[in-house]
Design an enzyme around this catalytic site. Structure first.
Site, PDB file in Angstrom:
ATOM      1  N   ASP A 141      -1.753   0.921  -3.521  1.00 23.09           N
ATOM      2  CA  ASP A 141      -2.923  -0.172  -4.317  1.00 23.09           C
ATOM      3  C   ASP A 141      -3.913   0.132  -4.677  1.00 23.09           C
ATOM      4  O   ASP A 141      -5.080   0.156  -5.514  1.00 23.09           O
ATOM      5  CB  ASP A 141      -2.431  -1.502  -3.435  1.00 23.09           C
ATOM      6  CG  ASP A 141      -2.982  -0.830  -2.490  1.00 23.09           C
ATOM      7  OD1 ASP A 141      -3.129   0.265  -1.511  1.00 23.09           O
ATOM      8  OD2 ASP A 141      -3.722  -1.851  -1.772  1.00 23.09           O
TER       9      ASP A 141
ATOM     10  N   SER B  66       0.560  -1.084   0.117  1.00 20.69           N
ATOM     11  CA  SER B  66      -0.190  -0.543   0.207  1.00 20.69           C
ATOM     12  C   SER B  66       0.749   1.338  -0.069  1.00 20.69           C
ATOM     13  O   SER B  66       1.465   1.324  -0.819  1.00 20.69           O
ATOM     14  CB  SER B  66      -0.519  -0.475   1.263  1.00 20.69           C
ATOM     15  OG  SER B  66      -1.492   1.265   1.312  1.00 20.69           O
TER      16      SER B  66
ATOM     17  N   ASP C 295      -3.028   6.035  -2.993  1.00 22.44           N
ATOM     18  CA  ASP C 295      -2.164   5.469  -1.969  1.00 22.44           C
ATOM     19  C   ASP C 295      -1.884   4.623  -3.357  1.00 22.44           C
ATOM     20  O   ASP C 295      -2.581   4.575  -4.411  1.00 22.44           O
ATOM     21  CB  ASP C 295      -2.807   4.681  -0.881  1.00 22.44           C
ATOM     22  CG  ASP C 295      -3.952   3.942  -1.330  1.00 22.44           C
ATOM     23  OD1 ASP C 295      -3.830   3.931  -1.997  1.00 22.44           O
ATOM     24  OD2 ASP C 295      -3.900   2.705   0.394  1.00 22.44           O
TER      25      ASP C 295
ATOM     26  N   ASP D 247      -6.488   2.023  -3.455  1.00 22.27           N
ATOM     27  CA  ASP D 247      -8.357   1.115  -2.726  1.00 22.27           C
ATOM     28  C   ASP D 247      -8.798   1.966  -1.536  1.00 22.27           C
ATOM     29  O   ASP D 247      -9.812   2.089  -1.429  1.00 22.27           O
ATOM     30  CB  ASP D 247      -8.215  -0.280  -1.575  1.00 22.27           C
ATOM     31  CG  ASP D 247      -6.758  -0.183  -0.493  1.00 22.27           C
ATOM     32  OD1 ASP D 247      -5.965   1.269  -0.513  1.00 22.27           O
ATOM     33  OD2 ASP D 247      -6.672  -1.164   0.057  1.00 22.27           O
TER      34      ASP D 247
END
Length: 455
Positions: free
Chosen positions: A247, A103, A245, A249
């Protein structure tokens, strides 16, 4: 091979697996995690694996896949993906999945986010502890070559993009200018596919996939990482800016002046929008969200349900209540029709729909919801977090409604606060909201004085 228990304890977190690839999350450890996942997370079908753009991700995916295959489990390699793409795939294909990402962490880290079929979360109390213990005890030997699982590839980017677009009314979405900072993360891969064919004019920042993060860390929570986006938004006449961010999500927003907009306000706008299309539905909000979130839900005819912080709790409560949507103060937004998983991309599109429909920039869209000043999350390093929480609870005893659902929450006549221990560090996290600036300052200073006083 035997592994150091201290290393496994360090990398297995409350909600995922995460560590330094040079010394903790090595291919040898990840191979055994894959072998262990075969018996703890996998079922009769294939196991899905996606990955982010970190240089270590391909080798770790290979190790995890070999661990699964060695136990007879077939693997479907989704390739480069955002975490919400992997959640979509798990739900649509009814298969367990692993997303390789750390992340917002620096380049030296990587990690694994695991879910069971239908994107059901795997946390410390629902599989991660078992996984760790099996690796420490020793995973079963690999099966003979002829009995091992097969590995195939599948590209789900286009169906996923269509799925995300399905959350908005494309006919309502008029032209809107937005700057998007991908931070060299996975938003640079998925955003162009999601907005293809929509009347959205995107100014891209750092869309090149690069897990060394040459421009800035992919952590929009840190103000320093928003500076480039703020400058571009102010100079370019954009209605808003979005920052994802690593990743993709989580999503964060700045208004047309470059001012950060609290995630709770974005959550309220999205809740209002969803309840227009789905009247009377239930929406969850974690207990750190601004009061404006439940107030907005109730005013729009929905049912607001308060929940603890953390995705495993939220997804469980969504299943129990049938909630259409859930808001966290930290930039996570969950959608029932996204298999109760979080998606920064879905939230971003619904927000853009609201801005386009209103025909005004973001500051004017959020203005009706921006009525309570807040402290943001304040962190305190303390020797004994629980003793400090108890001391604050004693100091406020009898002065308002309080509960211990998640840390300590106290509601007073002119504001509220929540004080909760971190899951991973010797920290206390304090969030304060007041009816006005004076009430906020008064309450924040009083709680802080008790936190810093001798116990």
């Amino acid at each position: 091979m035997p592994h150091d228990p201290a290393v496994l304890d360090a990398v297995v977190k409350a909600y995922d697996i995460r560590g330094l690839t040079a010394s903790q999350l090595t291919p040898e450890v990840v191979y055994d995690l894959g072998a262990a996942a075969a018996s703890i997370v996998a079922d009769d079908g294939p196991f899905l694996i996606g990955r982010d753009m970190r240089p270590s991700s391909p080798d770790l995916v290979d190790a995890f896949a070999r661990g699964l295959q060695g136990q007879g489990v077939d693997v479907i390699d989704l390739g480069l993906a955002s975490t919400d793409l992997v959640s979509y795939a798990s739900g649509e294909l009814g298969a367990p999945a692993a997303m390789f990402t750390a992340s917002h962490n620096p380049a030296g880290y990587n990690g694994i986010k695991l879910c069971r079929a239908d994107a059901a979360p795997v946390a410390i109390d629902s599989g991660l502890a078992e996984l760790r213990d099996l690796v420490l005890a020793g995973v079963p030997a690999a099966l003979p070559e002829e009995s091992r699982g097969q590995r195939t590839e599948r590209d789900l980017l286009e169906p996923f993009a269509a799925h995300v677009r399905g959350f908005i009314d494309v006919d309502v979405l008029g032209p809107v200018r937005v700057a998007v900072d991908a931070g060299n993360g996975m938003a640079g891969h998925v955003w162009p596919a999601v907005v293809a064919g929509l009347p959205i004019e995107t100014t891209p920042l750092f869309f090149e996939l690069d897990g060394t993060f040459p421009n800035h860390p992919a952590n929009p929570l840190e103000p320093a990482n928003l500076v480039d986006l703020q400058r571009v938004v102010r100079e370019g006449g954009h209605a808003l800016g979005l920052a994802f961010d690593g990743d993709a999500d989580r999503v964060f927003a700045v208004d047309e002046h470059g001012r950060p907009v609290a995630s709770a306000l974005i959550g309220a706008v999205v809740a209002d929008r969803l309840l227009r299309a789905h009247p009377g539905e239930t929406i969850l909000h974690n207990l750190i969200c601004s009061r404006v979130v439940p107030e907005t839900i109730e005013a729009a005819g929905g049912t607001a349900v308060r929940t603890r912080v953390g995705h495993s709790f939220i997804k469980r409560r969504m299943a129990e209540t049938g909630a259409i949507y859930a808001v966290e103060h930290s930039g996570h937004f969950y959608f029932r029709d996204h298999h109760r998983a979080d998606s920064g991309l879905v939230a971003a599109l619904v927000l853009l729909e609201a801005v386009a429909d209103a025909g005004v920039p973001l500051s004017e869209v959020v203005a009706p919801y921006d009525r309570y000043p807040s402290s943001g999350e304040l962190n305190f390093t303390v020797d004994d977090p629980q003793a400090r929480v108890d001391a604050v609870a004693s100091a406020f005893a009898g002065r308002g409604a309080s509960d211990r659902e998640d840390g300590l929450t106290v509601v007073l006549d002119d504001g509220w606060f929540n004080l909760r221990p971190s899951n991973t560090e010797p920290l206390l996290r304090l969030n304060v909201e007041g009816d006005d600036d004076a009430a906020l300052s008064r309450l924040r200073d009083e709680v802080t004085s008790h936190l810093l006083a001798p116990v």
